[in-house]
Design a protein around this motif. Structure first.
Motif, mmCIF file in Angstrom:
data_model
loop_
_atom_site.group_PDB
_atom_site.id
_atom_site.type_symbol
_atom_site.label_atom_id
_atom_site.label_comp_id
_atom_site.label_asym_id
_atom_site.label_seq_id
_atom_site.Cartn_x
_atom_site.Cartn_y
_atom_site.Cartn_z
ATOM 1 N N ASN A 381 0.831 -1.214 0.000
ATOM 2 C CA ASN A 381 0.000 0.000 0.000
ATOM 3 C C ASN A 381 0.863 1.260 0.000
ATOM 4 O OD1 ASN A 381 -2.374 -1.453 0.015
ATOM 5 N ND2 ASN A 381 -2.629 -1.351 2.249
ATOM 6 N N ASN A 385 1.248 3.943 -3.045
ATOM 7 C CA ASN A 385 0.945 5.360 -2.783
ATOM 8 C C ASN A 385 2.096 6.249 -3.230
ATOM 9 O OD1 ASN A 385 -1.619 5.258 -1.780
ATOM 10 N ND2 ASN A 385 -1.033 5.232 0.361
ATOM 11 N N ASP A 388 2.042 6.471 -6.977
ATOM 12 C CA ASP A 388 0.946 7.341 -7.412
ATOM 13 C C ASP A 388 1.270 8.813 -7.185
ATOM 14 O OD1 ASP A 388 -0.532 5.185 -8.210
ATOM 15 O OD2 ASP A 388 -1.708 5.054 -6.356
ATOM 16 N N THR A 434 -9.149 10.593 1.569
ATOM 17 C CA THR A 434 -8.247 10.411 0.437
ATOM 18 C C THR A 434 -8.158 11.692 -0.374
ATOM 19 O OG1 THR A 434 -7.801 9.089 -1.536
ATOM 20 C CG2 THR A 434 -10.109 9.552 -1.034
ATOM 21 N N LYS A 436 -7.172 11.213 -3.654
ATOM 22 C CA LYS A 436 -7.250 10.675 -5.008
ATOM 23 C C LYS A 436 -8.691 10.717 -5.505
ATOM 24 C CE LYS A 436 -3.485 7.461 -3.948
ATOM 25 N NZ LYS A 436 -3.093 6.031 -3.871
#
Length: 485
Positions: A381, A385, A388, A434, A436
């Motif tokens: 994870n 992240n 990203d 979040t 995103k």
């Protein structure tokens, strides 16, 4: 505070000790001065008595040839008294200069007595008698003048000494009165200072305990020093620990409730959703439906898959599986997870070579007790992240090292993205938070939950050179392992 009280009392005692010494010395000096003045006054009185006796003898000499003349026995008695008085006067101790003057006066007294003696012993020769009487009278007058002058000078000096002594005594009395008056005032001031120094910190601590009792767990004590400062520091640590414990208790209770809710929600939604998904898939395979309808059905299936993924993530967050602890090599897990993350489907839309991976994995790290699958999920994870956060490429850093102070292993995963907004620093590990557009907001929350299940801790910071750094602490020996051994 203890040191201040000791210093204050020491200074206070020293002042009174010095004051006592001053009083004793002053009293001794004043007593000595008064004794000296009394002696000088006594000498002065003796000199005045000597002057009186000389005048009495001189008066006897003046009345000798008159009808008021005194008898020879009386005159001889007066001369003897004068001689005795002169011996008394000259018997005291004097300075050398005064002693010389007294010796001269004694010689003149002896001459005067001899002259008087000749006057009293001559009988037949009147002419010789008158001559001796004249000599004795002149000697007596000279003697009176000298004694009188000596008495006047001594009286003036004695008067000046008396005034000086009285002035010194008056100044000493003033100082004594000041000491007597200042003593209680200093005691009162010192008492007030000590009382304030004690009561103010106590009131601050009491107010802090009341605020803590009222639920203000963010209140902290500031401004206290010395022993009270250490008590305040302990209080602040206690408040911080209490807040963390209450937060953990609340979070545990929330997780329990959320787990029950999630389990029930997933059970109630999953079966109907699966039926809907199967039905839509069957319909989408029909040959007689239009292309537009088929595309709509595929979008429905895609959204159903996203809902299923969200439900699975929610269930994993609310009720993660119980970790299976075993001895693991942390660097080996990181190598495999990094390799997998760089081949993940999310990188198909960008160039994997644009991500520069810097590995600084500490050599000879001790093995830890942890769940391998849960650690892989948590690391994956964080790595995804980080990728990203760098859509146009960047540097992905992974570092591990042994922390001797608390016997733990530290892991740092960093990127060179845009970093975390200050407003989001305290929220990124909360569920459904979040930044995103397509994120569920459960990734970091699940990561934190998994790390905590290993007995560790995780926090996020902004890198000084830009980007974000996640710092993880994992203990060498987990508490669960300690209990089972």
């Amino acid at each position: 505070m203890k040191k201040k009280i000791i210093i204050g009392l020491s200074i206070f005692s020293l002042l009174f000790f010095l004051g006592g010494i001053y009083i004793i010395v002053t009293i001794e000096k004043a007593t000595s001065t008064l004794d000296n003045l009394i002696t000088l006054h006594q000498i002065e009185i003796l000199r005045e008595h000597l002057l009186i006796h000389i005048k009495r003898v001189q008066g006897d000499l003046n009345l000798k040839s008159t009808r008021y003349a005194r008898t020879v026995d009386i005159m001889i008695s007066n001369v003897k008294n004068m001689g005795n008085m002169s011996a008394t006067c000259f018997g005291c101790h004097h300075s050398e200069d005064v002693q010389n003057k007294l010796d001269d006066l004694r010689n003149e007294l002896d001459i005067y007595k001899d002259a008087i003696s000749r006057v009293l012993t001559i009988r037949a020769n009147d002419r010789r008698l008158k001559f001796e009487e004249d000599i004795a009278f002149r000697k007596g007058e000279d003697l009176l003048e000298k004694v009188n002058t000596m008495i006047n000078i001594s009286t003036l000096k004695l008067s000046n000494k008396t005034k000086t002594a009285l002035r010194d005594i008056s100044g000493t009395k003033t100082i004594l009165y000041l000491l007597v008056a200042i003593g209680p005032i200093l005691t009162l001031i010192l008492g007030i200072i000590f009382v304030k120094s004690l009561t103010r910190p106590v009131n601050v601590l009491l107010d802090a305990t009341r605020r803590l009792e009222g639920g203000d767990l963010d209140y902290r004590i500031t401004g206290l020093k010395d022993e009270f400062g250490r008590v305040a520091s302990s209080f602040n640590e206690m408040a911080t620990s209490l807040k963390e414990q209450m937060f953990n208790m609340q979070r545990t209770e929330q997780m329990r409730v959320l787990g029950e809710l999630a389990a029930g929600l997933v059970h109630e939604i999953k079966n109907p959703l699966a039926g809907i998904k199967v039905s839509v898939e069957v319909l989408s395979e029909e040959e007689n439906i239009s292309k537009e309808d088929k595309e709509s059905m595929l979008k429905v299936i895609e959204e159903i898959n996203r809902i299923e993924s969200l439900l699975k993530g929610l269930l994993n967050f609310a009720k993660p599986p119980k970790p299976q602890f075993m001895s693991v090599d942390l660097n080996d897990i990181l190598y495999k997870t990094i390799d997998f993350s760089l081949r993940h489907l999310s990188l198909k839309s960008q160039d994997p070579d644009a991500i520069n991976v810097l590995k600084d994995l500490g050599a000879d790290l001790p093995e830890i007790m942890a769940d391998t699958l849960q650690l892989q999920q948590a690391f994956l994870n964080l790595l995804l992240n980080a990728v990203d956060a760098m859509p146009y490429g960047g540097t992905l850093g992974v570092k591990t090292y042994y922390h001797e102070q608390d016997n733990s292993i530290r892991i740092e995963i960093s990127d060179t993205g845009k970093g975390i907004d200050d407003a989001m620093k305290n929220k990124i590990f909360q569920p459904f938070v979040t930044t995103k557009s397509k994120g569920t907001g459960l990734g970091l929350a699940i990561t934190k939950r998994l790390i905590e299940q290993q007995g560790g801790d995780i926090r996020a910071e902004n890198n000084k050179g830009g980007g974000t750094i996640f710092k993880i602490m994992l203990p060498i020996k987990h508490k669960v392992e300690e209990k089972t051994t």
